[in-house]
Write a protein that holds these residues in place. Structure first.
Motif, mmCIF file in Angstrom:
data_model
loop_
_atom_site.group_PDB
_atom_site.id
_atom_site.type_symbol
_atom_site.label_atom_id
_atom_site.label_comp_id
_atom_site.label_asym_id
_atom_site.label_seq_id
_atom_site.Cartn_x
_atom_site.Cartn_y
_atom_site.Cartn_z
ATOM 1 N N ALA A 77 0.860 -1.181 0.000
ATOM 2 C CA ALA A 77 0.000 0.000 0.000
ATOM 3 C C ALA A 77 0.897 1.231 0.000
ATOM 4 C CB ALA A 77 -0.900 -0.011 1.218
ATOM 5 N N GLY A 78 1.212 1.734 -1.143
ATOM 6 C CA GLY A 78 2.039 2.941 -1.228
ATOM 7 C C GLY A 78 3.292 2.681 -2.018
ATOM 8 N N ARG A 79 4.347 2.172 -1.372
ATOM 9 C CA ARG A 79 5.630 2.015 -2.051
ATOM 10 C C ARG A 79 6.108 0.569 -2.025
ATOM 11 N NH1 ARG A 79 8.491 6.759 -2.982
ATOM 12 N NH2 ARG A 79 7.585 8.611 -2.071
ATOM 13 N N ALA A 80 6.970 0.261 -2.983
ATOM 14 C CA ALA A 80 7.593 -1.055 -2.993
ATOM 15 C C ALA A 80 8.634 -1.116 -1.883
ATOM 16 C CB ALA A 80 8.260 -1.296 -4.359
ATOM 17 N N PRO A 81 9.093 -2.302 -1.482
ATOM 18 C CA PRO A 81 10.133 -2.414 -0.465
ATOM 19 C C PRO A 81 11.311 -1.506 -0.790
ATOM 20 C CG PRO A 81 9.285 -4.571 -1.004
ATOM 21 C CD PRO A 81 8.658 -3.608 -1.974
ATOM 22 N N ARG A 82 11.888 -0.874 0.220
ATOM 23 C CA ARG A 82 12.884 0.171 -0.017
ATOM 24 C C ARG A 82 14.283 -0.398 -0.197
ATOM 25 N NH1 ARG A 82 10.819 4.915 0.157
ATOM 26 N NH2 ARG A 82 12.900 5.825 0.152
ATOM 27 N N ASP A 83 14.433 -1.338 -1.127
ATOM 28 C CA ASP A 83 15.755 -1.852 -1.445
ATOM 29 C C ASP A 83 16.115 -1.554 -2.901
ATOM 30 O OD1 ASP A 83 14.684 -5.346 -1.738
ATOM 31 O OD2 ASP A 83 14.013 -3.513 -2.708
ATOM 32 N N GLY A 84 15.244 -0.844 -3.597
ATOM 33 C CA GLY A 84 15.516 -0.494 -4.985
ATOM 34 C C GLY A 84 15.370 -1.651 -5.946
ATOM 35 N N LEU A 85 14.895 -2.795 -5.477
ATOM 36 C CA LEU A 85 14.771 -3.986 -6.308
ATOM 37 C C LEU A 85 13.321 -4.400 -6.417
ATOM 38 C CD1 LEU A 85 17.740 -6.043 -4.842
ATOM 39 C CD2 LEU A 85 17.713 -4.763 -6.984
ATOM 40 N N PRO A 86 12.970 -5.173 -7.464
ATOM 41 C CA PRO A 86 11.591 -5.644 -7.574
ATOM 42 C C PRO A 86 11.178 -6.425 -6.340
ATOM 43 C CG PRO A 86 12.770 -5.982 -9.623
ATOM 44 C CD PRO A 86 13.782 -5.545 -8.615
ATOM 45 N N SER A 87 9.905 -6.395 -6.029
ATOM 46 C CA SER A 87 9.431 -6.972 -4.785
ATOM 47 C C SER A 87 9.216 -8.473 -4.854
ATOM 48 C CB SER A 87 8.113 -6.303 -4.371
ATOM 49 O OG SER A 87 7.153 -6.459 -5.390
ATOM 50 N N GLY A 88 9.309 -9.079 -6.014
ATOM 51 C CA GLY A 88 9.109 -10.513 -6.089
ATOM 52 C C GLY A 88 9.303 -11.034 -7.486
ATOM 53 N N PHE A 89 8.984 -12.306 -7.656
ATOM 54 C CA PHE A 89 9.106 -12.954 -8.939
ATOM 55 C C PHE A 89 7.748 -13.503 -9.366
ATOM 56 C CE2 PHE A 89 13.337 -13.410 -7.052
ATOM 57 C CZ PHE A 89 14.136 -12.958 -8.088
ATOM 58 N N GLU A 90 7.551 -13.535 -10.639
ATOM 59 C CA GLU A 90 6.382 -14.164 -11.221
ATOM 60 C C GLU A 90 6.871 -15.376 -12.005
ATOM 61 O OE1 GLU A 90 2.783 -12.439 -13.838
ATOM 62 O OE2 GLU A 90 4.712 -12.506 -14.899
ATOM 63 N N THR A 91 6.481 -16.577 -11.572
ATOM 64 C CA THR A 91 6.811 -17.802 -12.289
ATOM 65 C C THR A 91 5.519 -18.326 -12.888
ATOM 66 O OG1 THR A 91 8.575 -18.279 -10.708
ATOM 67 C CG2 THR A 91 7.864 -20.076 -12.130
ATOM 68 N N GLU A 92 5.465 -18.359 -14.209
ATOM 69 C CA GLU A 92 4.187 -18.567 -14.884
ATOM 70 C C GLU A 92 4.371 -19.328 -16.182
ATOM 71 O OE1 GLU A 92 1.015 -15.261 -15.377
ATOM 72 O OE2 GLU A 92 2.157 -15.244 -17.249
ATOM 73 N N VAL A 93 3.424 -20.209 -16.470
ATOM 74 C CA VAL A 93 3.345 -20.872 -17.774
ATOM 75 C C VAL A 93 2.059 -20.402 -18.435
ATOM 76 C CG1 VAL A 93 3.203 -23.058 -19.015
ATOM 77 C CG2 VAL A 93 4.562 -22.908 -16.916
ATOM 78 N N LYS A 94 2.190 -19.904 -19.663
ATOM 79 C CA LYS A 94 1.018 -19.405 -20.371
ATOM 80 C C LYS A 94 0.798 -20.241 -21.628
ATOM 81 C CE LYS A 94 1.154 -15.250 -22.234
ATOM 82 N NZ LYS A 94 0.940 -15.444 -23.689
ATOM 83 N N PHE A 95 -0.462 -20.628 -21.826
ATOM 84 C CA PHE A 95 -0.840 -21.405 -23.006
ATOM 85 C C PHE A 95 -1.787 -20.591 -23.874
ATOM 86 C CE2 PHE A 95 -0.236 -24.822 -19.772
ATOM 87 C CZ PHE A 95 0.743 -25.565 -20.422
ATOM 88 N N ALA A 96 -1.636 -20.727 -25.179
ATOM 89 C CA ALA A 96 -2.618 -20.203 -26.127
ATOM 90 C C ALA A 96 -3.598 -21.325 -26.465
ATOM 91 C CB ALA A 96 -1.927 -19.728 -27.400
#
Length: 532
Positions: free
Chosen positions: A16-35
């Protein structure tokens, strides 16, 4: 498999507001997408494999994608999106390429709540916001396109892993009004071992009409906006530290090969350009070379099985590539000669018809279940590092040795294989020349895999140039042999004009063989291997 409520255990956070204050992305998205198709989407929704019969949440999502007019962020692989669904505040999402052995299924992701559907970089961590301002050069962020999607989601427990399954149907709409339909099934890991995600994806792909789709909605949207088809991707350098182990080397090379292969699916499906087919075959040859090299030190059944499947796919793509190579030769040779036979134009037209059919077959091959399962099995091998399994203690120690030490031994062995085949080249048979060509390719790919471990870019470039010169000569000879077989097939049942054109082309190619034979001995000069 059971339903799972809520999103606890997710490896990404919404702040709510800002990302964690380490200057890095807050997480990873591991995903498989199918058409899939609308019919396939409904079949997947009802399938017990993906929780059919369990409750699903339905949302209408509107997502707007922002960038500068010059697409400064997208050109760096960065996507900025604002998404809104009924009854919830907007969420601003930043997606960036993951670092390390991520492959095509994992991205860095940061999400923050927003008060409006207008982008505000200051909501991110100050270091991240500063980095984004630097990339945009202070240029304003503008809406590029939006997606309008009806999403049905289920939270599943699969073999100890929590997976969100999303069934998406909708469209991408650009600011100019261009539209593209979306029909996708997405499997996203929320918690647990990532290998379980790919196990579930493999089982779903085996049961249902689903095809791996590497291109994200954002990629499709930016291409729709520009009106350009996606372009072929060449192999990228393997980045390794000097302190890397053999184990890390294996993972890096396999990730690079998988990414190279998967990245050229969409270009093949979207255009008739020759380069995507070529790069698909190159990626598979590199992968086969890698498996061969690794197998000298490690016994792994996955290496054997995946190498065989890579060969099967590459062979099936061979006719399309052979027709492209022949057309290139013809365009730069006989087609430039005004005195060419009249039947040559008819031969080229017949070639074009055959090429169109071969490309149709190539697209069917890539969209077949077997190709999707090949990608998922290779990704599973990587995330589980399955080459470690079943190793005796004495063999397991090999994985901890330095990557550089392994590379030196491997390159020495590859060079010996070349030296055994490059003697008396002018008297070698077509089969022997082809064997040398394969040995040279293996050596070239080995050098490209390991080059970053040695730090001699000029020496590496010079060595690769020597290899390339000999490969080109042997390649020209191999093309002549292959063309002869191809043309005999193309001209079967045709009249004398096309037969005359075939004879003319064979004569034109034969004229150059003595010249290339004379160049063989000059092309390969002994030089000290740079890796010593």
């Amino acid at each position: 498999m059971t339903a799972r409520r809520g999103k606890s255990g997710s490896d990404k956070s919404i702040c709510a507001g800002r990302a964690p204050r380490d200057g890095l992305p807050s997480g990873f998205e591991t995903e498989v997408k199918f058409a899939t198709s609308p019919e396939g989407l409904q079949q997947a929704f009802l399938s017990p494999r993906l929780g059919g019969g369990l409750a699903a949440r339905t949302q209408t999502l509107r997502s707007i994608y922002f960038d500068t007019a010059q697409c400064c962020l997208f050109r760096q692989g960065i996507v900025l999106r604002l998404r809104k669904s009924a009854g919830t505040p907007p969420v601003m999402t930043l997606k960036m390429p993951a670092i390390g052995h991520a492959g095509p299924f994992r991205r860095n992701e940061t999400e923050v709540r927003s008060i409006s559907m207008a982008p505000n970089l200051e909501l991110f961590d100050s270091n991240l916001a500063r980095h984004l301002r630097h990339l945009t050069g202070g240029r304003p962020l503008e809406a590029q396109f939006e997606t309008r999607v009806t999403r049905r989601t289920r939270q599943l427990e699969f073999d100890g892993a929590a997976v969100e399954v999303a069934f998406d149907e909708g469209k991408i709409v650009t600011t100019s009004g261009a539209q593209l339909a979306i029909c996708e099934v997405e499997l996203e890991l929320k918690s647990g071992e990532s290998g379980k995600l790919f196990d579930l994806a493999s089982r779903a792909a085996a049961d249902l009409p689903l095809r791996i789709d590497i291109a994200s909605k954002s990629e499709k949207g930016f291409r729709l906006r520009s009106g350009e088809a996606s372009s072929a991707m060449k192999a990228k350098a393997v980045e390794l530290k000097n302190s890397a182990t053999f184990d890390q080397l294996i993972a890096s090379i396999l990730v690079g090969s998988l990414t190279h292969f998967a990245a050229n699916w969409t270009p093949l499906l979207e255009s008739d350009a020759a380069e995507p087919i070529h790069q698909l075959r190159v990626s598979l040859r590199r992968l086969r070379s890698a498996f061969k090299i690794f197998a000298w030190s490690l016994k792994c059944q996955d290496f054997v099985d995946l190498r065989a499947e890579a060969k099967r796919i590459a062979t099936a793509l061979g006719e399309a590539r052979a027709l492209d190579a022949w057309r290139e030769d013809a365009a730069s040779g006989p087609m430039t000669n005004r005195s060419r036979p009249e039947g040559f134009n008819a031969l080229m037209a017949r070639t074009q018809q055959r090429r169109a059919a071969a490309y149709d077959d190539a697209r069917i091959l890539i969209q077949d279940t077997a190709a999707t399962l090949f990608v998922l099995r290779l990704q599973t091998l990587i995330v589980r590092q399955a080459w470690r399994g079943g190793l005796a203690t004495s063999d397991a120690v090999k994985l901890t040795r330095s990557a550089r030490g392994f590379a030196i031994e491997a390159l020495d062995k590859l060079l010996v294989r070349v030296r055994k085949r490059d003697r008396k080249l002018q008297s070698r048979s077509d089969e022997e020349r082809h064997a040398l060509r394969i040995a040279l390719k293996d050596l070239r790919y080995g050098i490209e895999f390991f080059a970053g471990l040695f730090g001699h870019p000029r020496q590496v470039a010079d060595y690769l140039s020597r290899l390339g010169a000999l490969q080109d000569i042997l390649g020209a000879h191999n093309d002549a042999v292959s063309s002869a077989k191809l043309l005999r097939d193309l001209s079967r049942g045709c009249g004398p004009e096309i037969a005359h054109a075939v004879g003319y082309f064979e004569g034109w190619q034969a004229r150059g063989i003595p010249v290339t034979d004379q160049a063989l001995d000059r092309a390969w000069k002994a030089s000290k291997p740079f890796w010593h």
